[in-house]
Design a protein around this motif. Structure first.
Motif, mmCIF file in Angstrom:
data_model
loop_
_atom_site.group_PDB
_atom_site.id
_atom_site.type_symbol
_atom_site.label_atom_id
_atom_site.label_comp_id
_atom_site.label_asym_id
_atom_site.label_seq_id
_atom_site.Cartn_x
_atom_site.Cartn_y
_atom_site.Cartn_z
ATOM 1 N N PRO A 324 0.803 -1.227 0.000
ATOM 2 C CA PRO A 324 0.000 0.000 0.000
ATOM 3 C C PRO A 324 0.836 1.278 0.000
ATOM 4 C CG PRO A 324 -0.942 -1.601 1.510
ATOM 5 C CD PRO A 324 0.371 -2.166 1.049
ATOM 6 N N ILE A 325 1.940 1.281 0.744
ATOM 7 C CA ILE A 325 2.805 2.464 0.751
ATOM 8 C C ILE A 325 3.423 2.657 -0.634
ATOM 9 C CG2 ILE A 325 4.777 3.587 1.839
ATOM 10 C CD1 ILE A 325 4.321 1.903 4.292
ATOM 11 N N VAL A 326 3.845 1.568 -1.257
ATOM 12 C CA VAL A 326 4.423 1.634 -2.604
ATOM 13 C C VAL A 326 3.442 2.282 -3.575
ATOM 14 C CG1 VAL A 326 5.163 0.238 -4.569
ATOM 15 C CG2 VAL A 326 5.943 -0.344 -2.263
ATOM 16 N N VAL A 327 2.177 1.877 -3.508
ATOM 17 C CA VAL A 327 1.165 2.394 -4.431
ATOM 18 C C VAL A 327 0.910 3.879 -4.190
ATOM 19 C CG1 VAL A 327 -1.259 2.226 -5.120
ATOM 20 C CG2 VAL A 327 0.074 0.143 -4.751
ATOM 21 N N VAL A 328 0.826 4.298 -2.925
ATOM 22 C CA VAL A 328 0.604 5.712 -2.621
ATOM 23 C C VAL A 328 1.742 6.569 -3.165
ATOM 24 C CG1 VAL A 328 0.479 7.399 -0.755
ATOM 25 C CG2 VAL A 328 -0.848 5.294 -0.601
ATOM 26 N N LEU A 329 2.978 6.134 -2.944
ATOM 27 C CA LEU A 329 4.123 6.888 -3.456
ATOM 28 C C LEU A 329 4.118 6.933 -4.973
ATOM 29 C CD1 LEU A 329 7.001 5.617 -1.103
ATOM 30 C CD2 LEU A 329 5.590 7.658 -0.861
ATOM 31 N N GLY A 330 3.781 5.825 -5.614
ATOM 32 C CA GLY A 330 3.727 5.789 -7.075
ATOM 33 C C GLY A 330 2.666 6.709 -7.640
ATOM 34 N N LEU A 331 1.506 6.767 -7.009
ATOM 35 C CA LEU A 331 0.446 7.657 -7.477
ATOM 36 C C LEU A 331 0.850 9.122 -7.345
ATOM 37 C CD1 LEU A 331 -2.726 5.849 -6.072
ATOM 38 C CD2 LEU A 331 -1.958 5.952 -8.449
#
Length: 442
Positions: A324-331
């Motif tokens: 989830p942290i990876v996805v937030v940073l990517g967005l």
């Protein structure tokens, strides 16, 4: 020393236990098993000073890239090569770091790294040719590369019960040094008569200062975590079977999907970081932003890592999966690049902030290196593998941006490339963030 701290130190040395009656590990000049408080404070200062020097060689150049290009008569493609030199050096020289640490001691290697940074930074502006500039940059980057790999090793060696805190501390210092160089290089250059050579060379002073605390550790030969001497491992034969997986051949790590996922995630976030550090000021300047403001915008992007480098590892450590942290940073990265494409000048501050959040994938990757292993030996091997392989994968990115910029005459295609790379970065990060360890897969 409390039992839990002793067990932690034992695990960090590769899982080979020793009885209380056994000989203490080698310390500085016969020091006791528990390091003196003053020594730990000195090492903490050394970590902070070293971390402050791990990015100014790159971001100070990004702030003055146009002046350097004009002064050395570089084309856009050659400038792209210049921005690809950092990951290339990190990949090539980073592989050498564990071996050098075993031979000379991690403290001595970091000390030599700071000397190399200082020498490279003071030489490169005045050498007078593109080839010489690249060679001197490579010298500084060699020092950065080995220090990059050995920072986690130093932390585990001297602060086994405070790994999270110390990792956050040097990550914050790294982000601070990155932002500081981006913000003040242009004003410093102006204060020194507008001479770009002086503006780049001034950062050698900070590197020279960082040499001083590491001199104390030059003679320390204590093995890095998981790298105990063979004789001692043999003496602990009763524990050999327990530590066997940690002492397996290093090539076994290539069998781990998690290790490859982490290497790809590290490489893609490094690609984004070095494109940002090398080219973002130029993107803003071409959009009509002044050179000084463009440098401050890059500083804002880098400064986002100061608080977040401390917060993200703590949040990630509480989660079983870091996807989830990876996805937030990517967005955040996708939105930031979209803004750069559509309105680079009008929303410059917002895009700088969003890209700063996206760049905090770096401390997340460092945190996952520790979470995806069970042993000290695993940390050393995964750190070297993920960082060296990742930096190798990141080499083409900044170069390709320079080529696309030169041949398209604008920033549309390069920014589209940057945004497109966010997708595989998120996929690799989710894979690397699964709740498993490399020892289970090797």
């Amino acid at each position: 020393m409390p039992d839990d701290e002793t067990q932690t130190q034992t695990l960090n040395r590769g899982g080979a236990a020793r009885t209380p009656a056994g000989p203490p590990p080698p310390q500085l000049s016969g020091a006791a098993e528990a390091p003196a408080p003053w020594l730990l404070r000195l090492i903490a200062v050394g970590l902070v000073l070293a971390a402050l020097n791990l990015r100014p060689a790159i971001t100070s150049l990004g702030a003055l890239l146009e002046e350097v290009r004009e002064g050395l008569h570089m084309s856009g493609s050659v400038a792209g090569v210049l921005t690809s030199v950092p990951p290339l050096c990190f990949a090539v020289f980073g592989v050498m770091a564990p071996r050098l640490a075993r031979r000379f001691g991690a403290g001595a290697v970091v000390c030599a790294g700071m000397v190399a940074i200082a020498a490279g930074l003071v030489i490169r502006p005045y050498i007078g040719s593109t080839a010489g500039f690249l060679a001197a940059s490579a010298l500084a980057l060699m020092g950065i590369a080995v220090s990059n790999i050995l920072m986690p090793v130093i932390v585990k060696r001297w602060f086994p019960d405070r790994v999270g805190t110390m990792t956050g501390l040097y990550s914050m210092a790294l982000a601070l040094g990155t932002a500081l160089a981006a913000a003040v290089t242009v004003p410093l250059t102006g204060a020194m008569g507008g001479n770009w050579q002086s503006g780049l060379a001034v950062w050698a002073g900070l590197a020279a200062l960082a040499v001083l605390p590491w001199i104390v550790l030059v003679r320390d030969r204590t093995p890095a975590p998981g790298q105990a001497a063979p004789a001692r491992s043999a003496a602990a034969s009763g524990q050999a079977s327990a530590s066997g997986p940690a002492e397996a051949p290093a090539l076994r790590i290539t069998r781990s999907r998690t290790a490859w996922g982490l290497a790809c995630f590290f490489g893609l976030q490094a690609t984004a970081a070095y494109i940002t550090m090398g080219w973002m000021p130029q993107i803003f300047r071409d959009a009509g932003v002044s050179a000084g403001t463009a440098g401050v915008l890059l500083a804002v992007t880098m400064a986002m890592g100061v608080p977040l480098a401390f917060v993200i590892p703590r949040v990630a450590a509480r989660l079983k999966q870091q996807g989830p942290i990876v996805v937030v940073l990517g967005l955040c990265g996708l939105i930031g690049y979209g803004g750069l494409y559509l309105a680079p000048a009008a929303g410059a501050w917002a895009w700088a902030l969003l890209l700063g959040v996206a760049n905090c994938a770096f401390p997340l990757a460092l945190t996952m290196i520790g979470m995806r292993t069970r042993t000290g030996a695993g940390v050393v091997r995964l750190s070297a593998f993920a960082q060296s392989t990742g930096y190798l994968l990141s080499i083409p990115g900044p170069l390709l941006v320079g080529v696309l910029y030169q041949h398209s005459g604008g920033w549309g295609l390069p920014i589209a490339l940057m945004a497109g790379l966010m997708i595989p970065q998120m996929v690799a990060g989710v894979l690397a963030g699964r709740d498993r360890t490399i020892e289970d897969e090797c």
